[in-house]
Design a protein around this motif. Sequence first.
Motif, short mmCIF file in Angstrom:
data_model
loop_
_atom_site.label_atom_id
_atom_site.label_comp_id
_atom_site.label_asym_id
_atom_site.label_seq_id
_atom_site.Cartn_x
_atom_site.Cartn_y
_atom_site.Cartn_z
N GLY A 1 0.80 -1.21 0.00
CA GLY A 1 0.00 0.00 0.00
C GLY A 1 0.84 1.27 0.00
O GLY A 1 0.28 2.36 0.00
N GLN A 2 2.17 1.12 0.04
CA GLN A 2 3.04 2.29 0.00
C GLN A 2 2.74 3.10 -1.25
O GLN A 2 2.66 2.54 -2.35
N PRO A 3 2.53 4.42 -1.14
CA PRO A 3 2.05 5.20 -2.29
C PRO A 3 2.94 5.11 -3.52
O PRO A 3 2.44 4.98 -4.63
N ARG A 4 4.28 5.18 -3.34
CA ARG A 4 5.15 5.13 -4.52
C ARG A 4 5.03 3.79 -5.24
O ARG A 4 4.91 3.74 -6.46
N THR A 5 5.06 2.68 -4.47
CA THR A 5 4.95 1.36 -5.09
C THR A 5 3.63 1.22 -5.82
O THR A 5 3.58 0.72 -6.96
N ARG A 6 2.54 1.66 -5.17
CA ARG A 6 1.24 1.58 -5.83
C ARG A 6 1.22 2.42 -7.10
O ARG A 6 0.70 1.99 -8.13
N ALA A 7 1.77 3.61 -7.03
CA ALA A 7 1.75 4.50 -8.19
C ALA A 7 2.57 3.93 -9.34
O ALA A 7 2.13 3.92 -10.50
N VAL A 8 3.78 3.46 -9.04
CA VAL A 8 4.66 2.96 -10.10
C VAL A 8 4.05 1.75 -10.80
O VAL A 8 3.93 1.70 -12.03
N TYR A 9 3.64 0.75 -10.02
CA TYR A 9 3.13 -0.47 -10.65
C TYR A 9 1.72 -0.30 -11.20
O TYR A 9 1.36 -0.98 -12.16
N ALA A 10 0.93 0.60 -10.62
CA ALA A 10 -0.37 0.89 -11.24
C ALA A 10 -0.17 1.55 -12.60
O ALA A 10 -0.94 1.30 -13.55
#
Length: 435
Positions: free
Chosen positions: A347-356
């Motif tokens: 749920g970390q925002p950067r990880t979610r943003a990058v892979y989304a």
Amino acid sequence: MSRPPLGRVIAETRRRRGYSQTRLAALLCAAAGVTTVTRHEVSRWERGDRLPGAQWLAWLALVLDLPPARLAAAARPLGLPAPADSVTRLHQLAEQWLRHTVNSDVPPDASWDPSDRHAVRHLARPRHDGGGVTELDRQIAELRRMDDLVGGADLAPIVHRRWQQAADRLHRARGADRRRLLRPVTELAQLAGWTATDAGDRPAALRAYRAGLGLAVEAGDAALGGHVLGAASHLLCGTDPGAAWRLARIAAAGVRRAGSPGLRALLAHRAALAAARAGDGRAAADGLLIARRLGDRMRPEQEPSWLYWLDQAELAAMAGRCLVVLDRPVRALPLLEQPGRHRPRRGQPRTRAVYAGWLARALLGVGEVEQACAVGADAAVEAVRAGSARAAEQARELSVRLAARPQTRPVRELSELITQLTSYLPGSSTRLGVN
């Protein structure tokens, strides 16, 4: 070799096509179905007085028959790519590191530049805090937890300051004290480079990686040196994939004996992604195969502490993004949609943003435009929450690809959302004189 600015790319390609500025403006208006671009606007783009927005970049790519990624790269602010001499120096140091690693009984040769080997000596020297290595290890663990939650725009200055403090202690230490400090300070150098990358500061990241590589040699830690080079490869992958590919291969060769399966799988993924971006599909496919075989052997509890974040879901997502670059979205989708990616840490925002962002691009590739827009909207919002240049770049890439699609309502809404959010993203090219 440095990339040409966007204005020169537009002007040179227009002339090769035999178009005048007036003709190019007319073609753009016809393609976009509007009448807002004039010869004067094209002239401003070519002079560099203004930058076209993401949608006009997509129409320029269509009319001039250029890869959208090339125009997107040329449109990035000129300060972002690392200077060519810095990249060359890093390659020289990496080759020396490899020679030293495969002949570990031989000290670094005389050409190993002390200013790079001990680059931390040139940092500012704050007051000595008097703490021990145990306290330093605790600080590193705390910073890594923060990296899971905070983007580089906010975290990079904090990490850099901690690295300065630790580097000062290392500079004054002697004998056994220095040997105990080497590995944690090398870890801090790697983390400083990683967070500087996430903040969009490539020159600072390269300086940290050069210092970290020299310290890894002194510490005799080939695995950590390979990790530093792998992070540097990831830094260069978007702007200089050829250089990134060479660094990843050097790192993989250096850890062949000392590296854990997880580290070797990570470096294989770094090499595969760089090869894919460089246009070598065969090498990328070979890298993915090697990464999968090594990943099957990985046991998280046996990996170095600095690879705490690497697991099977992460390895699968890395393979998925490489397949997106290789234009194989059908194979990429199940890897990017794995249920394991929704665990709390994911749920970390950067990880979610990058892979989304990568998932949205894969969905576009299979024609699922509405679903891609829904995922892309989440990615854009998370990019702002993350304060991450890496996440911001995904939003920009997605915007360029959307602009070339038929302007249905979901596409228009997402394009407008990304445009509204762009000014909040790190490394944004939106500034006075940019539309």
